[in-house]
Design a protein around this motif. Structure first.
Motif, mmCIF file in Angstrom:
data_model
loop_
_atom_site.group_PDB
_atom_site.id
_atom_site.type_symbol
_atom_site.label_atom_id
_atom_site.label_comp_id
_atom_site.label_asym_id
_atom_site.label_seq_id
_atom_site.Cartn_x
_atom_site.Cartn_y
_atom_site.Cartn_z
ATOM 1 N N TYR A 191 0.833 -1.201 0.000
ATOM 2 C CA TYR A 191 0.000 0.000 0.000
ATOM 3 C C TYR A 191 0.870 1.256 0.000
ATOM 4 C CZ TYR A 191 -3.460 3.429 1.545
ATOM 5 O OH TYR A 191 -4.269 4.539 1.641
ATOM 6 N N THR A 195 0.678 4.099 -2.946
ATOM 7 C CA THR A 195 0.296 5.480 -2.665
ATOM 8 C C THR A 195 1.445 6.454 -2.933
ATOM 9 O OG1 THR A 195 0.846 5.139 -0.318
ATOM 10 C CG2 THR A 195 -1.452 4.862 -0.966
ATOM 11 N N ALA A 199 0.254 9.484 -5.151
ATOM 12 C CA ALA A 199 0.108 10.774 -4.472
ATOM 13 C C ALA A 199 1.364 11.632 -4.596
ATOM 14 C CB ALA A 199 -0.208 10.555 -2.998
ATOM 15 N N THR A 203 1.519 9.525 2.448
ATOM 16 C CA THR A 203 0.097 9.619 2.771
ATOM 17 C C THR A 203 -0.102 9.336 4.258
ATOM 18 O OG1 THR A 203 -0.138 7.324 2.009
ATOM 19 C CG2 THR A 203 -0.689 9.068 0.439
#
Length: 239
Positions: A191, A195, A199, A203
Motif C-alpha cells: 500500500y 500510494t 500521491a 500519505t
C-alpha cells in the motif's frame, strides 16, 4: 482520545522522539513468504512483457537471476519468515536490488526515448503500454525495498520492532487503534509503494530514516516523470 503514554513521555522541546518500546513477551510469528514471491513473479512477468527498446539485457537474463535468487531464499527459509541470518538477508537484498536496478534502468531508457524519440513514440497504445509496465515495475520494486529494509527486514520485525523507527505507520503512532503486538506486513508496504507512486508524497506512512526519505522521494519523482511524460507524449501522438 488521549495521547498514548509513549508519546507523552518522549516529547523533547518542539520535536518528538521516535523511540517506541516493543513487547519482548510477544511470540515470534513471522509473516508468510508467498506475498513476496508473488510480487517478484509479477515483476518478472512485467520484465518479459517489456518492449525491447527499454531493456538493458536479453529478456531471459532477469528472470533467470531472480528465479535462482528466489529459489535459494525459499530453500534456506521456507514457510514463515522468522530466521535471522546474514546469508538470508543478503539473498533478500540481492533479489530486491536486481529488481530496483532493472526498474530504474528501464525508467531511464523510457524517459530518454520520450525526450529524443523512438519507435515507441509512434504509437500511443504501445507508449501507454510501455509506460504502464515501467510504472508498475517501479511500484513493485519500491514495495520490496521498503519491506526488506524497514526495521531490519521481515525476520527482524518478527522478533520485535526497534525503538527508533524507519517508517512510522499509523498503528505505531497511535497504538490504541492497533491489535497488541501489531507488525507491518507485506500488504502494508504494498500500500505504501502504491500510494507513493500515485500521491507523489507520503500519505499515512511517515519516512523517518534518511534512507526512507530518499527512497520515497525517488519513487515520487520517478512516478511523476513517467506518468507526466508518457501521458503528454501519448496525447501528442493522438492529436
Amino acid at each position: 482520545m488521549g495521547q498514548p503514554e509513549w508519546l507523552a513521555g518522549h516529547r523533547e522541546g518542539n520535536g518528538m522522539s521516535s523511540e517506541l518500546f516493543d513487547d519482548a513477551s510477544e511470540p515470534v510469528r513471522g509473516e508468510r513468504r508467498w506475498p513476496m514471491v508473488a510480487a517478484v513473479a509479477a515483476a518478472i512477468v512485467l520484465a518479459l512483457l517489456r518492449p525491447a527498446e527499454i531493456r538493458i539485457a536479453p529478456p531471459w537474463v532477469l528472470p533467470v537471476i531472480e528465479f535462482l535468487l528466489l529459489i535459494a531464499l525459499i530453500i534456506k527459509d521456507p514457510g514463515r519468515i522468522d530466521r535471522q541470518s546474514t546469508l538470508l538477508r543478503g539473498l533478500s537484498i540481492g533479489v530486491v536490488g536486481v529488481l530496483v536496478l532493472d526498474a530504474l534502468s528501464a525508467t531511464i531508457k523510457l524517459v530518454l526515448i520520450l525526450i529524443h524519440g523512438g519507435a515507441l513514440t509512434n504509437s500511443a497504445g504501445e507508449l501507454l503500454r510501455a509506460g504502464g509496465i515501467v510504472w508498475l515495475s517501479n511500484v513493485i520494486a519500491f514495495t520490496l525495498l521498503y519491506w526488506v529494509f524497514d526495521a531490519g527486514g521481515p525476520a527482524a520485525r518478527a522478533h520485535g520492532m526497534p525503538r527508533n523507527l524507519d517508517l512510522a505507520f499509523p498503528q505505531q503512532l497511535n497504538p490504541e487503534i492497533a491489535a497488541s503486538g501489531w507488525r507491518p506486513r507485506f500488504i502494508d508496504y504494498q500500500y505504501l509503494g502504491l500510494t507513493s507512486s500515485t500521491a507523489f508524497s507520503p500519505t499515512d506512512v511517515l519516512p523517518l530514516a534518511p534512507w526512507a526519505k530518499t527512497a520515497m522521494g525517488m519513487q515520487a519523482l520517478i512516478s511523476l516523470a513517467v506518468l507526466g511524460l508518457v501521458v503528454a507524449r501519448a496525447v501528442n501522438v493522438f492529436t
